[in-house]
Scaffold this motif. Sequence first.
Motif, PDB file in Angstrom:
ATOM      1  N   ARG A 194       0.231   5.469   0.879  1.00  0.00           N
ATOM      2  CA  ARG A 194      -0.392   4.422   0.040  1.00  0.00           C
ATOM      3  C   ARG A 194       0.458   3.151   0.043  1.00  0.00           C
ATOM      4  NH1 ARG A 194      -1.556   8.688  -3.461  1.00  0.00           N
ATOM      5  NH2 ARG A 194       0.321   8.243  -4.664  1.00  0.00           N
TER       6      ARG A 194
ATOM      7  N   ASP B 115       0.480   1.431   3.461  1.00  0.00           N
ATOM      8  CA  ASP B 115      -0.791   0.731   3.679  1.00  0.00           C
ATOM      9  C   ASP B 115      -0.763  -0.639   3.001  1.00  0.00           C
ATOM     10  OD1 ASP B 115      -3.723   0.377   4.162  1.00  0.00           O
ATOM     11  OD2 ASP B 115      -3.795   0.640   1.990  1.00  0.00           O
TER      12      ASP B 115
ATOM     13  N   TRP C 281       1.793  -3.030   4.714  1.00  0.00           N
ATOM     14  CA  TRP C 281       1.370  -3.412   6.048  1.00  0.00           C
ATOM     15  C   TRP C 281       0.268  -4.459   5.989  1.00  0.00           C
ATOM     16  CZ3 TRP C 281      -2.831  -3.346   9.326  1.00  0.00           C
ATOM     17  CH2 TRP C 281      -2.562  -3.385  10.691  1.00  0.00           C
ATOM     18  N   ARG C 282      -0.738  -4.190   5.166  1.00  0.00           N
ATOM     19  CA  ARG C 282      -1.866  -5.128   5.086  1.00  0.00           C
ATOM     20  C   ARG C 282      -1.464  -6.451   4.444  1.00  0.00           C
ATOM     21  NH1 ARG C 282      -6.311  -3.517   2.301  1.00  0.00           N
ATOM     22  NH2 ARG C 282      -5.308  -1.835   1.176  1.00  0.00           N
TER      23      ARG C 282
ATOM     24  N   CYS D 280       2.097   3.185  14.693  1.00  0.00           N
ATOM     25  CA  CYS D 280       1.372   3.152  13.428  1.00  0.00           C
ATOM     26  C   CYS D 280       1.656   4.427  12.632  1.00  0.00           C
ATOM     27  CB  CYS D 280      -0.116   3.023  13.707  1.00  0.00           C
ATOM     28  SG  CYS D 280      -1.152   3.168  12.239  1.00  0.00           S
TER      29      CYS D 280
ATOM     30  N   PHE E 125       0.055   5.666  10.310  1.00  0.00           N
ATOM     31  CA  PHE E 125      -1.176   6.405  10.020  1.00  0.00           C
ATOM     32  C   PHE E 125      -1.643   7.201  11.234  1.00  0.00           C
ATOM     33  CE2 PHE E 125      -0.603   3.104   7.023  1.00  0.00           C
ATOM     34  CZ  PHE E 125      -0.856   3.740   5.833  1.00  0.00           C
TER      35      PHE E 125
ATOM     36  N   HIS F  83      -6.908   3.558   5.533  1.00  0.00           N
ATOM     37  CA  HIS F  83      -6.117   2.466   6.104  1.00  0.00           C
ATOM     38  C   HIS F  83      -6.876   1.790   7.241  1.00  0.00           C
ATOM     39  CE1 HIS F  83      -2.733   0.184   7.642  1.00  0.00           C
ATOM     40  NE2 HIS F  83      -2.978   0.704   8.831  1.00  0.00           N
ATOM     41  N   LYS F  84      -7.406   2.578   8.144  1.00  0.00           N
ATOM     42  CA  LYS F  84      -8.125   2.018   9.290  1.00  0.00           C
ATOM     43  C   LYS F  84      -9.394   1.297   8.831  1.00  0.00           C
ATOM     44  CE  LYS F  84      -5.053   3.301  12.154  1.00  0.00           C
ATOM     45  NZ  LYS F  84      -4.107   2.301  12.689  1.00  0.00           N
TER      46      LYS F  84
END
Length: 187
Positions: free
Chosen positions: A59, A62, A65-66, A102, A104, A125-126
């Motif tokens: 979590r 994510d 990263w974003r 990645c 994920f 995430h994707k």
Amino acid sequence: MISAEQAELQVLDAAETLFYTRGIQVVGMDDIRSASGVSLKRLYQIYPSKEELVQAYLRRRDLRWRRRLAAHVETRATPQERILAVFDWLHAWFSEPGFRGCAFINSFGELGATSPAVVEAARAHKEAFFAYLATLTADAGRPAWVADHLALLAEGAMTTAAITGTPAPAHQARQAAHLLLEATETV
């Protein structure tokens, strides 16, 4: 004595470093304890199971990263430049010391067959990344399907960069994205 918030931060920092560099399955809670400096008792008070710690790690990863991606992309002036900036940011990320691909994709590869929580985290995430690309694509006035192709270019670059150990796939994907944007300019 450290606060509960500080202990949780130390545990998550240790988990992120260890899980990302070594893999989730090979890292035990004792490893997290040693790296975080938080007692095993306190560690289990914060995260009663390794699976809960893995979920928290994913979590946080994510969100970070974003946010980093969006902060980079938002510095560009035009919608098309913002799309291409995604690939510039990927190149910078791939160039970071310790880049292992990645988190994920890696987590899904390790635990996707046995952990529905990891599958859900990877999918979420994707999906969020693909939705972000869809927004950028719409802002650029391109057909919705272009975002799917951009996502595949980015995902392929992530995997290839991790395997080859070079950031070059980001530039190659950027070139392909540029061609795709040019081809759809009048569509």
